[in-house]
Design a protein around this motif. Structure first.
Motif, PDB file in Angstrom:
ATOM      1  N   SER A  90      -3.027   6.187  -5.121  1.00  0.00           N
ATOM      2  CA  SER A  90      -2.691   5.148  -4.152  1.00  0.00           C
ATOM      3  C   SER A  90      -3.960   4.730  -3.414  1.00  0.00           C
ATOM      4  CB  SER A  90      -1.656   5.698  -3.178  1.00  0.00           C
ATOM      5  OG  SER A  90      -1.838   5.155  -1.897  1.00  0.00           O
ATOM      6  N   SER A  91      -4.201   3.425  -3.339  1.00  0.00           N
ATOM      7  CA  SER A  91      -5.465   2.971  -2.750  1.00  0.00           C
ATOM      8  C   SER A  91      -5.567   3.355  -1.276  1.00  0.00           C
ATOM      9  CB  SER A  91      -5.635   1.463  -2.928  1.00  0.00           C
ATOM     10  OG  SER A  91      -4.450   0.787  -2.604  1.00  0.00           O
ATOM     11  N   GLU A  92      -4.502   3.088  -0.521  1.00  0.00           N
ATOM     12  CA  GLU A  92      -4.581   3.424   0.901  1.00  0.00           C
ATOM     13  C   GLU A  92      -4.601   4.933   1.101  1.00  0.00           C
ATOM     14  OE1 GLU A  92      -1.883   1.312   3.461  1.00  0.00           O
ATOM     15  OE2 GLU A  92      -2.372   2.658   5.121  1.00  0.00           O
ATOM     16  N   GLY A  93      -3.874   5.632   0.232  1.00  0.00           N
ATOM     17  CA  GLY A  93      -3.882   7.090   0.306  1.00  0.00           C
ATOM     18  C   GLY A  93      -5.283   7.649   0.127  1.00  0.00           C
ATOM     19  N   LEU A  94      -6.003   7.127  -0.870  1.00  0.00           N
ATOM     20  CA  LEU A  94      -7.381   7.576  -1.099  1.00  0.00           C
ATOM     21  C   LEU A  94      -8.247   7.221   0.106  1.00  0.00           C
ATOM     22  CD1 LEU A  94      -7.925   6.558  -4.849  1.00  0.00           C
ATOM     23  CD2 LEU A  94      -7.525   8.843  -3.962  1.00  0.00           C
ATOM     24  N   GLY A 109      -6.368   6.634 -12.681  1.00  0.00           N
ATOM     25  CA  GLY A 109      -6.001   5.240 -12.439  1.00  0.00           C
ATOM     26  C   GLY A 109      -4.831   5.127 -11.487  1.00  0.00           C
ATOM     27  N   PRO A 110      -4.119   4.017 -11.439  1.00  0.00           N
ATOM     28  CA  PRO A 110      -4.331   2.818 -12.257  1.00  0.00           C
ATOM     29  C   PRO A 110      -5.676   2.138 -11.944  1.00  0.00           C
ATOM     30  CG  PRO A 110      -2.270   2.713 -10.984  1.00  0.00           C
ATOM     31  CD  PRO A 110      -2.993   3.894 -10.521  1.00  0.00           C
ATOM     32  N   PRO A 111      -6.226   1.399 -12.918  1.00  0.00           N
ATOM     33  CA  PRO A 111      -7.557   0.826 -12.728  1.00  0.00           C
ATOM     34  C   PRO A 111      -7.674  -0.093 -11.509  1.00  0.00           C
ATOM     35  CG  PRO A 111      -6.568   0.103 -14.822  1.00  0.00           C
ATOM     36  CD  PRO A 111      -5.710   1.168 -14.285  1.00  0.00           C
ATOM     37  N   ASP A 112      -6.616  -0.854 -11.209  1.00  0.00           N
ATOM     38  CA  ASP A 112      -6.758  -1.772 -10.065  1.00  0.00           C
ATOM     39  C   ASP A 112      -6.791  -1.032  -8.736  1.00  0.00           C
ATOM     40  OD1 ASP A 112      -4.213  -1.258 -10.866  1.00  0.00           O
ATOM     41  OD2 ASP A 112      -3.473  -3.308 -10.691  1.00  0.00           O
ATOM     42  N   ILE A 113      -6.177   0.185  -8.711  1.00  0.00           N
ATOM     43  CA  ILE A 113      -6.241   0.997  -7.493  1.00  0.00           C
ATOM     44  C   ILE A 113      -7.686   1.466  -7.277  1.00  0.00           C
ATOM     45  CG2 ILE A 113      -5.524   3.203  -6.484  1.00  0.00           C
ATOM     46  CD1 ILE A 113      -3.254   1.265  -6.463  1.00  0.00           C
TER      47      ILE A 113
ATOM     48  N   LEU B  62     -10.081  -4.361   6.131  1.00  0.00           N
ATOM     49  CA  LEU B  62      -9.933  -4.418   4.679  1.00  0.00           C
ATOM     50  C   LEU B  62      -8.577  -3.861   4.249  1.00  0.00           C
ATOM     51  CD1 LEU B  62     -12.181  -4.747   2.194  1.00  0.00           C
ATOM     52  CD2 LEU B  62     -11.407  -2.416   1.884  1.00  0.00           C
ATOM     53  N   VAL B  63      -8.184  -2.723   4.857  1.00  0.00           N
ATOM     54  CA  VAL B  63      -6.900  -2.116   4.501  1.00  0.00           C
ATOM     55  C   VAL B  63      -5.765  -3.085   4.809  1.00  0.00           C
ATOM     56  CG1 VAL B  63      -5.265  -0.303   5.150  1.00  0.00           C
ATOM     57  CG2 VAL B  63      -7.644   0.271   4.680  1.00  0.00           C
ATOM     58  N   ILE B  64      -5.854  -3.748   5.957  1.00  0.00           N
ATOM     59  CA  ILE B  64      -4.770  -4.658   6.339  1.00  0.00           C
ATOM     60  C   ILE B  64      -4.761  -5.903   5.465  1.00  0.00           C
ATOM     61  CG2 ILE B  64      -3.938  -6.164   8.185  1.00  0.00           C
ATOM     62  CD1 ILE B  64      -4.857  -3.937  10.127  1.00  0.00           C
ATOM     63  N   THR B  65      -5.926  -6.554   5.307  1.00  0.00           N
ATOM     64  CA  THR B  65      -5.914  -7.836   4.594  1.00  0.00           C
ATOM     65  C   THR B  65      -5.891  -7.686   3.083  1.00  0.00           C
ATOM     66  OG1 THR B  65      -8.315  -7.962   4.629  1.00  0.00           O
ATOM     67  CG2 THR B  65      -7.153  -9.034   6.432  1.00  0.00           C
ATOM     68  N   GLN B  66      -6.464  -6.601   2.556  1.00  0.00           N
ATOM     69  CA  GLN B  66      -6.550  -6.501   1.102  1.00  0.00           C
ATOM     70  C   GLN B  66      -5.564  -5.517   0.487  1.00  0.00           C
ATOM     71  OE1 GLN B  66      -8.796  -8.465  -0.896  1.00  0.00           O
ATOM     72  NE2 GLN B  66      -8.699  -9.495   1.067  1.00  0.00           N
ATOM     73  N   ILE B  67      -4.982  -4.641   1.284  1.00  0.00           N
ATOM     74  CA  ILE B  67      -4.049  -3.673   0.706  1.00  0.00           C
ATOM     75  C   ILE B  67      -2.635  -3.879   1.234  1.00  0.00           C
ATOM     76  CG2 ILE B  67      -3.472  -1.212   0.518  1.00  0.00           C
ATOM     77  CD1 ILE B  67      -6.464  -0.625   0.413  1.00  0.00           C
ATOM     78  N   ARG B  68      -2.476  -3.849   2.577  1.00  0.00           N
ATOM     79  CA  ARG B  68      -1.108  -3.895   3.106  1.00  0.00           C
ATOM     80  C   ARG B  68      -0.493  -5.284   3.033  1.00  0.00           C
ATOM     81  NH1 ARG B  68      -1.574  -0.092   8.468  1.00  0.00           N
ATOM     82  NH2 ARG B  68      -2.211   1.811   7.373  1.00  0.00           N
ATOM     83  N   LEU B  69      -1.277  -6.317   3.353  1.00  0.00           N
ATOM     84  CA  LEU B  69      -0.712  -7.664   3.390  1.00  0.00           C
ATOM     85  C   LEU B  69      -0.270  -8.138   2.005  1.00  0.00           C
ATOM     86  CD1 LEU B  69      -0.134  -9.332   5.837  1.00  0.00           C
ATOM     87  CD2 LEU B  69      -2.306 -10.515   5.554  1.00  0.00           C
ATOM     88  N   PRO B  70      -1.129  -8.025   0.972  1.00  0.00           N
ATOM     89  CA  PRO B  70      -0.637  -8.447  -0.347  1.00  0.00           C
ATOM     90  C   PRO B  70       0.542  -7.610  -0.817  1.00  0.00           C
ATOM     91  CG  PRO B  70      -2.827  -7.450  -0.521  1.00  0.00           C
ATOM     92  CD  PRO B  70      -2.553  -7.651   0.927  1.00  0.00           C
ATOM     93  N   ARG B  71       0.536  -6.336  -0.439  1.00  0.00           N
ATOM     94  CA  ARG B  71       1.624  -5.461  -0.851  1.00  0.00           C
ATOM     95  C   ARG B  71       2.933  -5.859  -0.188  1.00  0.00           C
ATOM     96  NH1 ARG B  71       0.904   0.848  -2.149  1.00  0.00           N
ATOM     97  NH2 ARG B  71       3.059   1.217  -2.671  1.00  0.00           N
ATOM     98  N   LEU B  72       2.837  -6.216   1.103  1.00  0.00           N
ATOM     99  CA  LEU B  72       4.017  -6.683   1.833  1.00  0.00           C
ATOM    100  C   LEU B  72       4.596  -7.934   1.175  1.00  0.00           C
ATOM    101  CD1 LEU B  72       5.883  -7.178   4.332  1.00  0.00           C
ATOM    102  CD2 LEU B  72       3.927  -8.259   5.418  1.00  0.00           C
ATOM    103  N   ILE B  73       3.705  -8.903   0.881  1.00  0.00           N
ATOM    104  CA  ILE B  73       4.194 -10.165   0.330  1.00  0.00           C
ATOM    105  C   ILE B  73       4.745  -9.958  -1.078  1.00  0.00           C
ATOM    106  CG2 ILE B  73       3.505 -12.504  -0.354  1.00  0.00           C
ATOM    107  CD1 ILE B  73       1.523 -12.398   2.014  1.00  0.00           C
ATOM    108  N   GLY B 205       2.302  -0.294  -5.823  1.00  0.00           N
ATOM    109  CA  GLY B 205       0.890   0.071  -5.727  1.00  0.00           C
ATOM    110  C   GLY B 205       0.073  -0.888  -6.567  1.00  0.00           C
ATOM    111  N   GLY B 206      -1.173  -1.104  -6.179  1.00  0.00           N
ATOM    112  CA  GLY B 206      -2.002  -2.010  -6.957  1.00  0.00           C
ATOM    113  C   GLY B 206      -1.677  -3.464  -6.697  1.00  0.00           C
ATOM    114  N   ALA B 207      -0.994  -3.750  -5.590  1.00  0.00           N
ATOM    115  CA  ALA B 207      -0.747  -5.150  -5.239  1.00  0.00           C
ATOM    116  C   ALA B 207      -2.066  -5.784  -4.802  1.00  0.00           C
ATOM    117  CB  ALA B 207       0.270  -5.231  -4.106  1.00  0.00           C
ATOM    118  N   THR B 208      -2.378  -6.930  -5.371  1.00  0.00           N
ATOM    119  CA  THR B 208      -3.594  -7.646  -4.985  1.00  0.00           C
ATOM    120  C   THR B 208      -3.212  -9.090  -4.703  1.00  0.00           C
ATOM    121  OG1 THR B 208      -3.991  -8.142  -7.298  1.00  0.00           O
ATOM    122  CG2 THR B 208      -5.131  -6.237  -6.412  1.00  0.00           C
ATOM    123  N   TRP B 209      -4.132  -9.800  -4.069  1.00  0.00           N
ATOM    124  CA  TRP B 209      -3.838 -11.203  -3.803  1.00  0.00           C
ATOM    125  C   TRP B 209      -3.659 -11.987  -5.091  1.00  0.00           C
ATOM    126  CZ3 TRP B 209      -1.766 -12.612   0.384  1.00  0.00           C
ATOM    127  CH2 TRP B 209      -2.082 -11.986   1.597  1.00  0.00           C
TER     128      TRP B 209
END
Lengths: 307, 352
Positions: A90-94, A109-113, B62-73, B205-209
């Motif tokens: 998990s990205s935030e977890g890491l 992985g996953p690679p995008d993480i 970065l965590v908010i704009t690049q990880i949590r926000l895209p994941r929320l949406i 997990g792995g949600a991106t914009w």
């Protein structure tokens, strides 16, 4: 911080933004293998073998997190934060562990993480995972470099190479290779065995044994009749966890009781992580296996005199 | 009939409550996670205000704009797509057990994902390595659309689409895709098997914009089409012939609904894996409170589906932090008992 507000706006429009990491604290990115890091290293090991090597180098202090496959040494998962299964990180977890770097085995992985973590300014090192003696010493050297212990790493790798060379010498003394069956687990009396292209096949080869299940590809349940055909001289079973495979539980299955291995009582229970980890312990694991399978060679083994 | 004003009143209350719920859950999703970020800082990052402290500000931003926000949406889009599509399917098939899986979306996507995981590296090593982020989702999306297309062709004859045939063919197709996935699981190695298992339990997990940018445009048409679908589905509740006599172009409704649902759910499944349960349960949950009128049921399902999935995702990524649980486990573990409890205390007026 106008940049941040602007970028938040841009990202809201759905545009993937690569420039944001640029504002990440540059002081966080450590140079690889730097012995004089500006701040203490905080490393996450993603891959059981990575953890094993870091512990073997006695640098467990730099680890802040390990993945759930880090079963050796057993203390690793107790002392360090568990970042989950190596392929479902998990990205935030890491990031929550504030790492300076992540050492990720090839399959992590996953690679995008991992990419997201890298974008956050954390150095992510991808470690090739080759299940051969050369691959093992390469892994040791690389991990050692990343934790800032290149000298210790070179020594450990050299020691490993030496053990593999001794193993190879021992292997050459085998007159008639024996056939071995590697049992991963039992389900309702059916054994899950290691066929071709498995780590089991790799360790059997290192121990100078022929894989009796080489007609199968991957880990597969073996049928009673295929077991008869396989006619293993030796059975190696993994014993760990609550569903322990014991010699008696194997002999209780009629098809197994009829194998040459059962008749000559050549059934050995090994710890799975020890045999299949392909890390610093592999040379001694292969040697133990070889000596168990070919007891006559024990006297000719130079290393056994040293111990 | 004296109940009608009361029901209309209750519906608007429920819709407003669902909007408030979604906003509250969205705020929670932005603020909570394995990294603890003070609410003040969340506020500063979101609205681009002057940071009050510099420590870790860049990381938190970065965590908010690049990880949590895209994941929320992404979570909201996937949840809305699954739940609204579930309601559409239940109306279209006039069957309470219907979910988007019936038109082959999940089984097709699942089979294609298994192909990508197990065979991708072997037969298309270039595609698998050059597109590590997009290969699996693309395969799953194509699989979802292809299987829907096959079922649609099977169920259509002479310009008419039989929902009963589609339902039966859908069951057969799901069995076939399941068998195909089983074959692939059999020849897979340990790692691929783990990947398959995790994929089938779903994750945001792995949600991106870039994923958001792909999924949201696929989900939006379904949400925009809700008012048009609602009229047709309400008429369909009386029966296909009755709907036709009410002036509904029944076959156009079927084709349109199937197309919209397969695209929305196909995109959702492709990005997040199989997240079961939401599509079936959310519409029923709402029928218990707002009744069976699709004009309210569809938007309410989208809102509740979004809230439910985002809420489940908060649990998934905080319970075992710094590790993460597959979201499908959460939705079923908490949702199913709750639903059974609702069924137990149902009123006499409730009919499926």
């Amino acid at each position: 911080m106008k940049i941040v507000s602007l970028s938040a706006l841009v990202t809201l429009l759905g545009v993937s933004l690569a420039s944001l990491p640029a504002i990440g604290d540059p002081g966080k990115a450590n140079e690889s293998g730097s012995l004089h890091a500006s701040q203490p290293q905080r490393i996450i090991a993603a891959g059981g073998v990575v953890t094993e090597i870091v512990y073997a180098l006695r640098r467990a202090d730099v680890l802040v997190g390990v993945d759930s496959t880090s079963t050796y040494p057993a203390s690793a998962l107790k002392e360090k934060a568990n970042v989950g299964y190596v392929r479902a990180l998990s990205s935030e977890g890491l990031l929550s562990l504030n790492p300076t770097s992540v050492i990720a085995i090839e399959s992590a992985g996953p690679p995008d993480i991992l990419k997201a973590v890298e974008d956050a300014g954390v150095q992510v090192s991808h470690l090739p995972d080759v299940a051969t003696p050369a691959g093992i010493s390469a892994k040791i050297k690389e991990v050692a470099k990343l934790v800032g212990e290149p000298v210790k790493g070179a020594a450990l790798a050299a020691e490993t190479d030496k053990q593999f060379a001794a193993l190879s010498a021992l292997r050459s003394k085998i007159e008639k290779p024996r056939r071995a069956l590697f049992i991963l687990s039992f389900m309702n009396g059916r054994a899950m065995v290691g066929g071709r292209d498995t780590s089991a096949d790799g360790i059997l080869t290192l121990a100078g044994l022929q894989n009796a299940a080489s007609t199968l590809n991957g880990w597969k349940p073996i049928s009673d009749e295929a077991l008869f055909d396989a006619a293993p001289d030796i059975i190696i079973a993994m014993g760990h966890g609550p569903q322990d495979v014991t010699v008696n539980s194997i002999l209780a299955v009629p098809a197994f009781a009829a194998t040459p291995a059962a008749k000559s009582k050549s059934i050995f229970i090994f710890d799975g992580g020890y045999l299949l980890g392909f890390g610093p312990r592999t040379s001694s694991a292969a040697r133990d296996l070889l000596l168990a399978a070919y007891p006559k060679l024990a006297g000719q083994d130079k290393r056994s005199d040293l111990q | 009939m004296h109940q009608i004003p009361q029901v209309a009143y209750r519906r608007s209350i429920v819709l407003m409550a669902l909007c408030v719920l979604l906003v509250l859950i969205a705020v929670a999703a932005i603020s909570l996670g394995s990294i603890s970020i003070a609410p003040k800082r969340v506020f500063e990052v979101l609205f681009g205000m002057e940071p009050s402290g510099q420590i870790d500000f860049a990381r938190d931003a970065l965590v908010i704009t690049q990880i949590r926000l895209p994941r929320l949406i992404l979570g909201a889009a996937v949840g809305a797509a699954l739940a609204a599509s579930g309601a559409v399917m239940q109306g279209l098939f006039r069957n309470p057990l219907a979910d988007p899986g019936l038109i082959g979306v999940s089984s097709g996507a699942g089979f294609a994902a298994a192909v990508a995981i197990v065979l991708g590296g072997r037969f298309l090593p270039d595609a698998a390595t050059k597109l590590p982020f997009a290969f699996l989702p693309m395969a799953a999306f194509v699989g979802a659309l292809m299987s829907t297309l096959i079922l649609y062709v099977v169920a259509s004859r002479g310009g008419r689409t039989s929902m009963a045939i589609m339902l039966l063919a859908g069951i057969a197709f799901a069995a076939l895709a399941g068998a195909g996935t089983g074959w692939l699981a059999y020849i897979s190695d340990d790692r691929q098997l783990r990947d398959l298992t995790f994929w089938s339990m779903g994750s945001l997990g792995g949600a991106t914009w870039s994923k958001v940018a792909v999924v949201v445009p696929m989900v939006l048409p379904t949400l925009i089409a809700v008012p048009f679908l609602a009229r047709g589905l309400n008429a369909m509740a009386l029966g296909e012939a009755e709907a036709f006599h009410l002036g509904i172009s029944v076959d156009r409704l079927k084709t349109g609904a199937i197309l919209l649902v397969s695209i929305a759910v196909g995109a959702a499944v492709a990005c997040s894996g199989l997240i079961g349960f939401v599509g079936i349960i959310v519409p029923h949950l709402l029928r218990l409170s707002v009744g069976a009128n699709y004009r309210f049921l569809l938007p309410a399902s989208a809102l509740l589906g979004a809230s439910l999935l985002v809420g489940a995702d908060i649990c998934a990524r905080t319970i075992v932090a710094p590790s993460e649980l597959p979201i499908g486990i959460i939705t079923a573990t908490f949702g199913a008992p709750f639903f059974i409890w609702l069924l137990l205390r149902r009123g006499p007026e409730f009919a499926v």
